[in-house]
Design an enzyme around this catalytic site. Sequence first.
Site, short mmCIF file in Angstrom:
data_model
loop_
_atom_site.label_atom_id
_atom_site.label_comp_id
_atom_site.label_asym_id
_atom_site.label_seq_id
_atom_site.Cartn_x
_atom_site.Cartn_y
_atom_site.Cartn_z
N GLU A 38 1.92 4.21 3.55
CA GLU A 38 3.12 3.73 2.81
C GLU A 38 3.51 4.59 1.46
O GLU A 38 2.62 4.74 0.81
CB GLU A 38 3.23 2.19 2.49
CG GLU A 38 2.64 1.31 3.84
CD GLU A 38 2.46 0.22 3.45
OE1 GLU A 38 2.05 -0.89 4.11
OE2 GLU A 38 2.81 -0.28 2.11
N LYS B 206 16.58 0.52 1.90
CA LYS B 206 16.34 0.43 0.40
C LYS B 206 17.74 0.43 -0.39
O LYS B 206 18.22 1.31 -0.41
CB LYS B 206 15.17 1.39 -0.19
CG LYS B 206 14.28 1.06 -1.29
CD LYS B 206 13.41 1.92 -1.38
CE LYS B 206 12.40 1.39 -2.15
NZ LYS B 206 10.96 2.19 -1.81
N LYS C 252 9.84 -7.21 3.91
CA LYS C 252 9.08 -6.68 3.07
C LYS C 252 9.33 -7.33 1.69
O LYS C 252 10.51 -7.50 1.19
CB LYS C 252 9.73 -5.16 3.00
CG LYS C 252 8.74 -4.42 1.67
CD LYS C 252 8.05 -3.60 2.41
CE LYS C 252 7.25 -2.43 1.27
NZ LYS C 252 8.18 -1.46 1.05
N ASN D 258 -0.88 1.95 0.85
CA ASN D 258 0.27 2.23 -0.09
C ASN D 258 -0.39 3.32 -0.85
O ASN D 258 -1.50 3.29 -1.74
CB ASN D 258 0.35 0.81 -0.95
CG ASN D 258 1.98 1.37 -1.57
OD1 ASN D 258 2.04 2.06 -2.30
ND2 ASN D 258 2.44 0.10 -1.91
N GLU E 295 -1.50 -4.99 3.40
CA GLU E 295 -1.28 -3.66 2.76
C GLU E 295 -2.42 -3.43 1.77
O GLU E 295 -2.68 -4.43 0.88
CB GLU E 295 -0.10 -3.53 1.80
CG GLU E 295 0.10 -2.40 0.85
CD GLU E 295 1.70 -2.54 0.21
OE1 GLU E 295 2.67 -2.48 1.14
OE2 GLU E 295 1.47 -2.88 -0.95
#
Length: 264
Positions: A214, A55, A114, A184, A163
Amino acid sequence: MTILDEIVEYKKHLLDENYYEQKLEALDKVDVQHKTSFLSRVKNDHQLNIIAELKAKSPTVSDIPKRDMATQIKLYEQHGASAISILTDEKYFDGSYERLQILTTKTTLPVLCKDFIIDKRQIDLAYHVGASIVLLIVNILTKEELKSLYDYAISKGLEVLVEVHDKAELAVAHEIDAALIGVNNRDLKRFVTDVKHTNEILKSIKPGVTYISESGIRTLEDVESIIDSGIDGALIGESLMKHPNLEVFLPSLRLKKQGDQHVH
């Protein structure tokens, strides 16, 4: 308009501008057929499986340290990650398909693309640059769109992380027979995270389905607080990017899975 709505509008703009077709033309194809699938790794492992994220930035985090991504991916693999997550959104997350294309060749682990996928052309590009897994977010798709994109990705030999953010979305993921579901922990309206959200959502789990928690997982205590929910793994980005001792921290998160649901 939430950040998520804004990002989806941006993706529609990119689709209108033929952004994905241009990338397909410009970038060489990467073949990753030789990589072991994430699901088969999970099913042969009695410990929690970590999807480690590379990230650079995020709309909600401003202090992610600058790391050499090629070095970081090696550290993730070396210290026990089961898959790598690479952000490909340029505007909001400082990611790129070029980065995925380069880094997927530097690891034997499967790589998750992603992104905020709303169209088959995005799946084509993810596949082209060497992703093994794509993300589909229930919240931004109708059930019909979700099913169509899911089936399309599977037909290309990709795995799909579906997700969900709440119990209604989990029910939809179950209805389309998703094999890999991510919960998530981020509230989509306020964009704050609460790890315990995983425990709330996974009150009804399906045998044979692989569940991932997540967002917002920062410490071993966080993992301990959700291990009994029936998760098989966790997707962790920010805390891995920030941690000075990955060789200690990453293996420490791989707790023993709980419960009978892990006998696949």
